[in-house]
Design a protein around this motif. Sequence first.
Motif, PDB file in Angstrom:
ATOM      1  N   LEU A   1       0.834  -1.202   0.000  1.00 58.60           N
ATOM      2  CA  LEU A   1       0.000   0.000   0.000  1.00 58.60           C
ATOM      3  C   LEU A   1       0.869   1.253   0.000  1.00 58.60           C
ATOM      4  CD1 LEU A   1      -2.940  -0.758   2.463  1.00 58.60           C
ATOM      5  CD2 LEU A   1      -3.049  -0.463  -0.010  1.00 58.60           C
ATOM      6  N   PRO A   2       0.600   2.192  -0.905  1.00 63.16           N
ATOM      7  CA  PRO A   2       1.379   3.443  -0.918  1.00 63.16           C
ATOM      8  C   PRO A   2       0.870   4.402   0.153  1.00 63.16           C
ATOM      9  CG  PRO A   2      -0.261   3.483  -2.643  1.00 63.16           C
ATOM     10  CD  PRO A   2      -0.380   2.135  -1.988  1.00 63.16           C
ATOM     11  N   ASP A   3       1.549   5.519   0.300  1.00 59.77           N
ATOM     12  CA  ASP A   3       1.082   6.570   1.191  1.00 59.77           C
ATOM     13  C   ASP A   3      -0.294   7.036   0.733  1.00 59.77           C
ATOM     14  OD1 ASP A   3       1.834   8.722   3.314  1.00 59.77           O
ATOM     15  OD2 ASP A   3       1.091   9.852   1.580  1.00 59.77           O
ATOM     16  N   ILE A   4      -1.146   7.384   1.687  1.00 65.79           N
ATOM     17  CA  ILE A   4      -2.536   7.690   1.354  1.00 65.79           C
ATOM     18  C   ILE A   4      -2.651   8.881   0.402  1.00 65.79           C
ATOM     19  CG2 ILE A   4      -2.873   9.140   3.403  1.00 65.79           C
ATOM     20  CD1 ILE A   4      -5.747   8.011   3.496  1.00 65.79           C
ATOM     21  N   GLU A   5      -1.794   9.878   0.548  1.00 72.46           N
ATOM     22  CA  GLU A   5      -1.834  11.030  -0.361  1.00 72.46           C
ATOM     23  C   GLU A   5      -1.396  10.628  -1.764  1.00 72.46           C
ATOM     24  OE1 GLU A   5      -3.160  13.876   0.271  1.00 72.46           O
ATOM     25  OE2 GLU A   5      -3.621  13.282   2.331  1.00 72.46           O
TER      26      GLU A   5
ATOM     27  N   VAL B   1      -3.671  10.617  -5.421  1.00 71.83           N
ATOM     28  CA  VAL B   1      -3.204  11.172  -6.697  1.00 71.83           C
ATOM     29  C   VAL B   1      -3.313  10.128  -7.808  1.00 71.83           C
ATOM     30  CG1 VAL B   1      -1.189  12.048  -7.926  1.00 71.83           C
ATOM     31  CG2 VAL B   1      -1.688  12.855  -5.610  1.00 71.83           C
ATOM     32  N   LEU B   2      -2.936   8.887  -7.517  1.00 75.75           N
ATOM     33  CA  LEU B   2      -2.985   7.825  -8.521  1.00 75.75           C
ATOM     34  C   LEU B   2      -4.419   7.501  -8.924  1.00 75.75           C
ATOM     35  CD1 LEU B   2      -0.212   5.370  -7.244  1.00 75.75           C
ATOM     36  CD2 LEU B   2      -0.077   7.030  -9.109  1.00 75.75           C
TER      37      LEU B   2
ATOM     38  N   ALA C   1      -5.925   7.890 -12.664  1.00 76.32           N
ATOM     39  CA  ALA C   1      -6.578   6.814 -13.418  1.00 76.32           C
ATOM     40  C   ALA C   1      -7.934   7.257 -13.936  1.00 76.32           C
ATOM     41  CB  ALA C   1      -6.720   5.571 -12.539  1.00 76.32           C
ATOM     42  N   TYR C   2      -8.702   7.922 -13.091  1.00 76.17           N
ATOM     43  CA  TYR C   2     -10.038   8.340 -13.512  1.00 76.17           C
ATOM     44  C   TYR C   2      -9.972   9.428 -14.578  1.00 76.17           C
ATOM     45  CZ  TYR C   2     -14.969   9.446 -13.265  1.00 76.17           C
ATOM     46  OH  TYR C   2     -16.287   9.637 -13.586  1.00 76.17           O
TER      47      TYR C   2
ATOM     48  N   LEU D   1      -4.864   1.364  -8.668  1.00 74.71           N
ATOM     49  CA  LEU D   1      -3.526   1.922  -8.491  1.00 74.71           C
ATOM     50  C   LEU D   1      -2.612   1.563  -9.659  1.00 74.71           C
ATOM     51  CD1 LEU D   1      -2.847   1.261  -4.679  1.00 74.71           C
ATOM     52  CD2 LEU D   1      -3.385   3.440  -5.776  1.00 74.71           C
ATOM     53  N   ALA D   2      -2.752   0.344 -10.182  1.00 73.98           N
ATOM     54  CA  ALA D   2      -1.933  -0.069 -11.323  1.00 73.98           C
ATOM     55  C   ALA D   2      -2.187   0.828 -12.522  1.00 73.98           C
ATOM     56  CB  ALA D   2      -2.216  -1.530 -11.668  1.00 73.98           C
TER      57      ALA D   2
END
Length: 669
Positions: A171-175, A179-180, A184-185, A234-235
């Motif tokens: 899991l990356p940092d929540i911030e 952003v990711l 994606a959206y 996230l990918a």
Amino acid sequence: MANKKMVKACTRCQQRKKKCSGDLPCEYCNKIDQPQNCEYKTKVKSKTTKVTERYVTSLKNRIWELEAELTKSRVETTPDYDEGLSTSEMNPLLEPPHGMEFRPKSSGPKTSSQYLGMSACAQFLRKLKQTLADSRNGGLPVGAVTKGLVPNNIEFSLDRKYVENLAAECLPDIEDAKVLIDNAYRMIGADYMYIEARYFENTVKHVIYDEQVPHQPLELLAFTIELLRFFSYLALGSLFDRKNQDSKSLSLKFHRTAISLYGHLANMYDQAANASLVQSLLCIAYFSLSQNKTIFAFTTVGTAIRTMFALGYHKTTRSDRESRTFWLCFIYDRLLAVRFGFPLMIDEREINVPMFNEAEEAQTTRSLDMYHFAAQARLAMITTKVITMIYSKNSFSFLRNCYTVLKRLKSWFDILPDELKFDYNNIKTGLIRSTVNLHINYNYSIIITTRPVLLYLFNAILTRRDDKEKIFEQRQFDLMRILLESCIQAAEIQSGILTRLYHDGKMANSSFLDCHYIYSATIILVLAGYCQRLMKTNVIYLGDIESLFDAINNNLKILQIISEYNAAASNFNEQLTELIDMISSEEVMGVSSPDSTQKQSSVPFPRASLSPIAMPEDGSFDGREFDMKDVGFLDLSDVLNNMTSQSLAGTSVDEFFDTDFSRSYTDAQ
């Protein structure tokens, strides 16, 4: 959908207490660079009408009578054992399904009736229980007498420690995650993914980051499924992240994590199946396409569609999210079928759910996201016609089929809301990518509908090398040129839009779809330029052939630039290189004769190169900007009118073209 200004302010302006312009998107949402989040809430008045049981019974009887008449008209010969009784009257299992039924009008011959899936023993038992409940309790809803397909006493086998370690390590940092997700959206949007409102606040932040990994089996299962969907998002977000130099390796890490989680859920798939799982599989397939893994993407979409069928989303849905999930599967099915020649997996006759915005009484929001998705779903329906009428053997005239599909495309364009239209000659920088995608897909649909005619012309030029032999009569060529003009103009517009997107930094460089659209348009332009140079008395391209070759070179250079980090683009570039080398060979170019009356261009045929090309800082190619004024707007009205005036049915030209085309096109496959 009418272009009306709302009396009330949008939700964001209401929250910020700003004056709203009433547009969609409004001025304030444009100012803060969040036009995709602009939406309006409307109140829906409850309409409840009391009816008697006798009235309901009379309606059912009338429906059965109409079904009986329809069945008799579809079946040519039926056994005479029960004369006067239709299948529905004899079989109580075949009563009309619940909900709004979707039945597209078919231009072809009458086919068999809709299959409702009532042959299953479980469905038979459900009907039996329904009959008992109706007789004892005066009629209960189906859900009151039927339990779900999943038994309650399940022995769960999820490894909580495995899920916990995976979340802690990946899991990356929540911030960074936010952003990711936004990235994606923004790049995929309403076209091929669905993120419900406040997904990050309600699901990501609350379920995944703020809470510990649950201990209870059911809660652990729900957590794992949502974690799978989150990693699939996230990918995609990392795939399109241009600011991070490690985005490629990071996207692969998230992608592999998602696949690992999916494999962990496979042991208990029956309990894990839900809308989140289906959405995860579609996102994994989208990512796989960008990695040029076509077979894996196709099988993954197939798994998502089969899961959707098992959940019954094609018959009835309980929420907008479930309905949206079904139509996403439908769009992906058509996307893969028409681009790779795969068979269709969803039969439109089996669809029993409306699009989420079809029922006007059920509308509670008006947003660009809703408009985008509805337009893409309707365009996917036209793709069904393209596959069945253009690329399947049938008894109808090929030209008539082209006319039918082009007419459907024009109708689709005419009913687009004004918010989704823009001037091809003046693409504004503030346009949402999903809006541009609609027009790219629209022109792509025109190309695949009409390009068999260009292939027919190409075959005719190659096989008839005698200079004294006239390839076409003028009337025959005039009839073909209508479709040829549509095909070439659509390829020009496609090239212009994608070139502008690249210059503006809005192209999804790592996506399969963008480079595929460049690839398909370039093939058409290459063949058009080649055929134009070799035609002696006929003209298929009304513009300047030098401009056409410039467009080809621009497309090739874009593909070469993004091939460095896009496997699909590299593959397309190699295929185009091979095509141009073959066309440029002396044996092929020798078809042209020295005494040709058609003026030959002094511009050499474009040659592809796999060597890296540096992009100038001013965003131009060789110091020259692509002139969007050279791209004309394709108006299908003239095309359809010209085709109608040619008297399609029963002419010798029509018969000549259909017979010759079928043989030539089949041999070329």
